[in-house]
Design an enzyme around this catalytic site. Structure first.
Site, PDB file in Angstrom:
ATOM      1  N   ASP A  30       0.851  -1.192   0.000  1.00 15.00           N
ATOM      2  CA  ASP A  30       0.000   0.000   0.000  1.00 15.00           C
ATOM      3  C   ASP A  30       0.887   1.243   0.000  1.00 15.00           C
ATOM      4  O   ASP A  30       1.897   1.281   0.701  1.00 15.00           O
ATOM      5  CB  ASP A  30      -0.916  -0.009   1.226  1.00 15.00           C
ATOM      6  N   ASN A  86     -13.255  -2.933   1.899  1.00  9.13           N
ATOM      7  CA  ASN A  86     -14.216  -1.841   1.881  1.00  9.13           C
ATOM      8  C   ASN A  86     -15.119  -2.024   0.660  1.00  9.13           C
ATOM      9  O   ASN A  86     -14.647  -2.396  -0.415  1.00  9.13           O
ATOM     10  CB  ASN A  86     -13.498  -0.489   1.793  1.00  9.13           C
ATOM     11  N   GLN A  93     -13.928   2.842   0.372  1.00  9.74           N
ATOM     12  CA  GLN A  93     -13.272   2.340  -0.836  1.00  9.74           C
ATOM     13  C   GLN A  93     -12.906   3.523  -1.721  1.00  9.74           C
ATOM     14  O   GLN A  93     -13.745   4.367  -2.040  1.00  9.74           O
ATOM     15  CB  GLN A  93     -14.195   1.369  -1.585  1.00  9.74           C
ATOM     16  N   HIS A  99     -10.224  -5.280  -3.506  1.00 10.68           N
ATOM     17  CA  HIS A  99      -8.918  -5.576  -2.929  1.00 10.68           C
ATOM     18  C   HIS A  99      -9.070  -5.838  -1.439  1.00 10.68           C
ATOM     19  O   HIS A  99      -9.930  -5.265  -0.782  1.00 10.68           O
ATOM     20  CB  HIS A  99      -7.910  -4.456  -3.196  1.00 10.68           C
TER      21      HIS A  99
END
Length: 113
Positions: A30, A86, A93, A99
């Site tokens: 991330d 999410n 999201q 994901h």
């Protein structure tokens, strides 16, 4: 439909660190980590959100969870990690390509409100 941000990373069109890849999914670090280990597990098939998945996606969705387990083991998370998905903008999201967030490496508190 144009490629999602994640697909562009997988294709090497924009930078990103891929830490896992197989025939169904890939995983990246991330870019704004919320924990010492924060990895996104993403299906190659572009599905915007969980609520858009169909019955034909059942095995794919299960595969994402199984891969999250493998990645957690590879990062020595010792069964102490969180998985988050999410669904929709109001749920947080921001990239509309399903994901799974894998978070670990520290004690994680729960603040859903």
């Amino acid at each position: 439909m144009s490629d999602s941000l994640f697909t562009k990373i997988r294709k090497g069109e924009i930078p990103g660190t891929i830490v896992y890849q197989d025939e169904l999914c890939f995983a990246i670090e991330d870019i704004a980590p919320q924990a010492p280990i924060h990895i996104l597990i993403i299906p190659i098939k572009e599905i915007e959100k969980v609520s858009d998945a169909s019955e034909e996606d059942i095995n794919l969705l299960g595969h994402l969870l199984h891969v999250s387990k493998k990645i957690a083991q590879n990062h020595n998370l010792d069964n102490n990690y969180r998985l988050v998905i999410n669904n929709g903008a109001r749920a947080g999201q921001t990239v509309f390509h399903i994901h799974v967030h894998l978070l670990g490496g520290k004690s994680l508190e729960w603040h859903p409100a």
